[in-house]
Write an enzyme that holds these catalytic residues in place. Sequence first.
Site, PDB file in Angstrom:
ATOM      1  N   ASP A  36      22.198 -17.286 108.262  1.00  0.00           N
ATOM      2  CA  ASP A  36      21.391 -18.042 109.223  1.00  0.00           C
ATOM      3  C   ASP A  36      21.189 -17.288 110.524  1.00  0.00           C
ATOM      4  OD1 ASP A  36      22.560 -21.393 108.450  1.00  0.00           O
ATOM      5  OD2 ASP A  36      21.424 -19.906 107.337  1.00  0.00           O
ATOM      6  N   GLU A  38      20.922 -14.208 111.092  1.00  0.00           N
ATOM      7  CA  GLU A  38      19.878 -13.187 110.972  1.00  0.00           C
ATOM      8  C   GLU A  38      18.503 -13.861 111.001  1.00  0.00           C
ATOM      9  OE1 GLU A  38      19.758 -10.103 111.046  1.00  0.00           O
ATOM     10  OE2 GLU A  38      17.927  -9.478 110.017  1.00  0.00           O
ATOM     11  N   TYR A  39      18.372 -14.966 110.283  1.00  0.00           N
ATOM     12  CA  TYR A  39      17.110 -15.717 110.259  1.00  0.00           C
ATOM     13  C   TYR A  39      16.760 -16.170 111.684  1.00  0.00           C
ATOM     14  CZ  TYR A  39      13.708 -19.343 109.184  1.00  0.00           C
ATOM     15  OH  TYR A  39      12.573 -20.095 109.148  1.00  0.00           O
ATOM     16  N   ASP A  40      17.765 -16.732 112.389  1.00  0.00           N
ATOM     17  CA  ASP A  40      17.537 -17.201 113.766  1.00  0.00           C
ATOM     18  C   ASP A  40      17.045 -16.068 114.651  1.00  0.00           C
ATOM     19  OD1 ASP A  40      18.326 -19.749 113.163  1.00  0.00           O
ATOM     20  OD2 ASP A  40      20.383 -19.504 113.873  1.00  0.00           O
ATOM     21  N   SER A  85      12.355 -30.596 115.025  1.00  0.00           N
ATOM     22  CA  SER A  85      13.626 -29.878 114.995  1.00  0.00           C
ATOM     23  C   SER A  85      14.194 -29.848 116.410  1.00  0.00           C
ATOM     24  CB  SER A  85      13.426 -28.477 114.462  1.00  0.00           C
ATOM     25  OG  SER A  85      12.508 -27.817 115.291  1.00  0.00           O
ATOM     26  N   GLU A 117      27.093 -35.109 119.830  1.00  0.00           N
ATOM     27  CA  GLU A 117      27.312 -35.310 118.397  1.00  0.00           C
ATOM     28  C   GLU A 117      27.612 -33.969 117.728  1.00  0.00           C
ATOM     29  OE1 GLU A 117      23.519 -36.859 117.124  1.00  0.00           O
ATOM     30  OE2 GLU A 117      23.521 -38.364 118.721  1.00  0.00           O
ATOM     31  N   LYS A 119      27.062 -31.161 115.120  1.00  0.00           N
ATOM     32  CA  LYS A 119      25.823 -30.827 114.407  1.00  0.00           C
ATOM     33  C   LYS A 119      26.155 -30.520 112.951  1.00  0.00           C
ATOM     34  CE  LYS A 119      21.673 -28.049 114.525  1.00  0.00           C
ATOM     35  NZ  LYS A 119      21.760 -27.589 113.130  1.00  0.00           N
ATOM     36  N   ASP A 121      25.843 -29.476 109.171  1.00  0.00           N
ATOM     37  CA  ASP A 121      25.068 -28.423 108.527  1.00  0.00           C
ATOM     38  C   ASP A 121      24.725 -28.886 107.119  1.00  0.00           C
ATOM     39  OD1 ASP A 121      23.825 -26.057 108.323  1.00  0.00           O
ATOM     40  OD2 ASP A 121      25.642 -24.846 108.121  1.00  0.00           O
ATOM     41  N   ARG A 140      12.994 -33.601 104.951  1.00  0.00           N
ATOM     42  CA  ARG A 140      12.191 -33.271 106.124  1.00  0.00           C
ATOM     43  C   ARG A 140      10.971 -32.439 105.750  1.00  0.00           C
ATOM     44  NH1 ARG A 140      14.549 -30.218 111.241  1.00  0.00           N
ATOM     45  NH2 ARG A 140      14.571 -28.484 109.803  1.00  0.00           N
ATOM     46  N   GLU A 177      21.699 -36.603 108.113  1.00  0.00           N
ATOM     47  CA  GLU A 177      21.950 -35.390 107.350  1.00  0.00           C
ATOM     48  C   GLU A 177      22.718 -35.750 106.083  1.00  0.00           C
ATOM     49  OE1 GLU A 177      20.719 -33.160 109.503  1.00  0.00           O
ATOM     50  OE2 GLU A 177      21.292 -31.189 108.724  1.00  0.00           O
ATOM     51  N   TYR A 229      21.821 -40.075 112.547  1.00  0.00           N
ATOM     52  CA  TYR A 229      21.828 -39.756 113.973  1.00  0.00           C
ATOM     53  C   TYR A 229      20.554 -40.112 114.724  1.00  0.00           C
ATOM     54  CZ  TYR A 229      20.045 -35.472 111.802  1.00  0.00           C
ATOM     55  OH  TYR A 229      19.370 -34.576 111.024  1.00  0.00           O
ATOM     56  N   LYS A 294      22.176 -34.971 123.557  1.00  0.00           N
ATOM     57  CA  LYS A 294      20.920 -35.702 123.739  1.00  0.00           C
ATOM     58  C   LYS A 294      21.009 -36.496 125.025  1.00  0.00           C
ATOM     59  CE  LYS A 294      20.440 -36.037 118.770  1.00  0.00           C
ATOM     60  NZ  LYS A 294      20.568 -36.824 117.556  1.00  0.00           N
ATOM     61  N   LYS A 318      24.877 -24.020 119.521  1.00  0.00           N
ATOM     62  CA  LYS A 318      25.413 -23.504 118.259  1.00  0.00           C
ATOM     63  C   LYS A 318      26.766 -22.809 118.447  1.00  0.00           C
ATOM     64  CE  LYS A 318      22.894 -23.267 114.804  1.00  0.00           C
ATOM     65  NZ  LYS A 318      21.573 -22.777 114.476  1.00  0.00           N
ATOM     66  N   CYS A 412      46.988   5.067  89.666  1.00  0.00           N
ATOM     67  CA  CYS A 412      47.361   4.404  90.916  1.00  0.00           C
ATOM     68  C   CYS A 412      47.067   5.334  92.102  1.00  0.00           C
ATOM     69  CB  CYS A 412      48.842   4.052  90.891  1.00  0.00           C
ATOM     70  SG  CYS A 412      49.444   3.472  92.485  1.00  0.00           S
ATOM     71  N   CYS A 415      50.790   6.322  93.559  1.00  0.00           N
ATOM     72  CA  CYS A 415      51.808   7.108  92.847  1.00  0.00           C
ATOM     73  C   CYS A 415      51.253   7.857  91.634  1.00  0.00           C
ATOM     74  CB  CYS A 415      52.962   6.203  92.416  1.00  0.00           C
ATOM     75  SG  CYS A 415      52.529   5.092  91.061  1.00  0.00           S
ATOM     76  N   CYS A 430      49.296  -1.307  88.654  1.00  0.00           N
ATOM     77  CA  CYS A 430      49.906   0.014  88.578  1.00  0.00           C
ATOM     78  C   CYS A 430      51.160  -0.135  87.729  1.00  0.00           C
ATOM     79  CB  CYS A 430      50.268   0.488  89.986  1.00  0.00           C
ATOM     80  SG  CYS A 430      51.547   1.751  90.001  1.00  0.00           S
ATOM     81  N   CYS A 436      56.618   3.543  92.333  1.00  0.00           N
ATOM     82  CA  CYS A 436      55.430   3.579  93.194  1.00  0.00           C
ATOM     83  C   CYS A 436      55.831   3.204  94.619  1.00  0.00           C
ATOM     84  CB  CYS A 436      54.397   2.601  92.654  1.00  0.00           C
ATOM     85  SG  CYS A 436      52.947   2.443  93.708  1.00  0.00           S
TER      86      CYS A 436
HETATM   87  C1  9MJ Z   1      22.735 -32.923 113.105  1.00  0.00           C
HETATM   88  N1  9MJ Z   1      22.200 -32.000 112.315  1.00  0.00           N
HETATM   89  O1  9MJ Z   1      23.897 -33.257 113.014  1.00  0.00           O
HETATM   90  C2  9MJ Z   1      20.115 -34.161 115.099  1.00  0.00           C
HETATM   91  N2  9MJ Z   1      21.864 -33.558 114.058  1.00  0.00           N
HETATM   92  O2  9MJ Z   1      18.347 -35.141 116.391  1.00  0.00           O
HETATM   93  C3  9MJ Z   1      22.223 -34.467 115.016  1.00  0.00           C
HETATM   94  N3  9MJ Z   1      20.548 -33.382 114.130  1.00  0.00           N
HETATM   95  C4  9MJ Z   1      18.739 -34.292 115.464  1.00  0.00           C
HETATM   96  N4  9MJ Z   1      21.124 -34.840 115.659  1.00  0.00           N
HETATM   97  C5  9MJ Z   1      17.003 -35.022 116.505  1.00  0.00           C
HETATM   98  N5  9MJ Z   1      23.483 -34.891 115.228  1.00  0.00           N
HETATM   99  C6  9MJ Z   1      16.574 -34.083 115.615  1.00  0.00           C
HETATM  100  C7  9MJ Z   1      17.685 -33.616 114.943  1.00  0.00           C
END
Ligand code: 9MJ
Length: 682
Positions: A36, A38-40, A85, A117, A119, A121, A140, A177, A229, A294, A318, A412, A415, A430, A436
């Site tokens: 992730d 790298e993607y970010d 997002s 909160e 986050k 995954d 989504r 999620e 959430y 938030k 993050k 080995c 030895c 070995c 040894c």
């Molecule tokens: C996660 N992934 O736990 C949001 N999220 O709120 C929490 N995602 C979110 N909030 C608005 N705790 C868009 C995404």
Amino acid sequence: MSTDLDHARESVQHLRRAIEEHNYRYYILDEPSVPDAEYDRLLRSLQELEATYPQLIRPDSPTQRVGAKPSESFVSVEHKLPMLSLDNAFGEEEFSDFARRIGDRLKTVEAVDFCCEPKLDGIAISLTYEQGLLVRGVTRGDGFFGEDITPNVKTVKNIPLRLRGEDIPQELEVRGEIYLPKKAFETLNRDAAEKNEKVFVNPRNAAAGSLRQLDPRITATRALEMCCYSVGHVEGKLAADSQWQMLQLLKTWGLRINPLTRRVSSVDACIAYYQDILRRREQLAYEIDGVVFKVDTFDLQERLGFVSRAPRWAIAYKFPAQEEMTVLENVEFQVGRTGAVTPVARLKPVFVGGVTVSNATLHNMDEIQRLDLRIGDTVIVHRAGDVIPKVVKVVAEQRPPDAEVVQIPTECPVCGSDVLQLENEAVARCSGGLFCAAQRKQALIHFASRKAMDIEGLGDKLVEMLVDLQMVDSPAGLYRLTADQIAGLERMGQKSAANLVKAIEDSKNTTLARFIYALGIREVGEATAKTLANQFGTLEKLMEADLEALEAVPDVGPISAGHIKSFFEQSHNLETIQAFREAGIQWPDVSGQDTGVLPLTGQTVVVTGTLQSMTRDQAKEILAELGAKVAGSVSAKTSFLVAGEKAGSKLAKAEKLGINILDEGQLTELLASFGHYPGTTV
Ligand code: 9MJ
């Protein structure tokens, strides 16, 4: 002549192609090829270039949408309100920038409450309830259109099919999620590996793969969970003025919200929350990759509004990435105590999980084959908490043409003896035994370790020197060392040499259990050694035991019984034992062995928390010598839990299961009733 703009245009095109490819692999194939982080980075680079050169923005740029197109196997549904997002903050400075922007817009941060909160995954999902009844579950997707996966969502056990409670709006869209807890992920992958099926790289991909099943009966076998959430489209009245109130309302309707959610009223408290959750990350049953802050009240959220695809009033702060990409520079082979030849990855140093990593475990040759790993490959390294870093995947499209296949050595590396791989064993070994040097060193380190002969001051470095200088060739040789010999070693003075000789001397008075453990018989750990000592009472009886007698011992299966028996059949082991005896190693015979019944035989005990009159290990040792089986975790089989101060989750679990709990006073009383008092050993 090429200009900066030309150059930027080229980079933008390159980044877009790369991101589109990753999106496809991630969203459609459920098989990402890069971490992730790298993607970010790619997405960020593209965002930055587009911000500098807005003329390069195209409506189909990956920055202009949330994710990838939904798969064609499910019906596509439009979200009544787009599923946006969150912006990310990497590091405290970026988080402070976010807080400052809020303060600037609202002309104050003093009066702003934040809802905090973890986050999760997992996979973002929208649930629609009509008249309190679950009618639809949608992914989504790209934020505007998602996939209708209602039958699959209905298999998730903690999603209520009908809401309970009062004042439920006639139509309510709840968002959250869906994720696979870590334990369930491990079980799923273990089962898949046994059946030679595809394993998932992480719990999130396993959750995505599970939800993407066209057959909901398969989804139903996966222990998925959902945590909510936010709300989306609502018809009717929602009796909440803030994120916090809304979450409490969702909870009263039977929806799960994260119990670690907090409401705070300062930016400093947000940072403290981040740090607290980061510290607890490894202990959580599910994976999180940061925390979300938030702005709490809906009226302030409205005043702040949105920028393109993300709210201005929220941010995902993050955690440092646990997966990173690097290059496998070499594979070396290490030889362990039992001769196991283990491949170790030498990596181009990479910062991952908060530290710089240059070595990672590869377990065995099967693992190398499963990963299809070659020297020179770009690989994904995972490091979580304090566990040893692991190579989890090869980035196949970045394999150089000269990448080299890894071969297990036939000799080995230490030895030169033959390396043999027995049938039915994943590891190669070995065949040199104590010939040894690597095995000699490990045998000595094990022999001297705290739970074996407990020779204080004899660390790994010293053992290496003693073996390399050929001063000691076997554990029994330790007892022939003199203070003068030791004092001649690097960084050793007369005083430490004398201390070490005394520690070696003191170790001669030991227990049978420690001695059995110190021998380093395969599959005989500390607990088994104690059981063997209790059951047989003397070393002679153990040495004479046949397979049947060994297998009759609790926790000794046919494999360990075989190892024990063959250990005592080998003449060099018998000679070693004789040498120990001659050196003066002794222990009292274990009483009570004749009946095989000790006061706590048949009881399973767990010890947790801090004790005052003894260490936890001492308590465990005494309990085990009284015949108890000492376990590491509480279960329905636990007979009683000894809980010292600051006992945590084990105590909570024991309380929940209604298991007997002894405090230190009660433990001391119990031990005293068997003739044990603090400060004495068995
Ligand atoms: C996660 N992934 O736990 C949001 N999220 O709120 C929490 N995602 C979110 N909030 C608005 N705790 C868009 C995404």
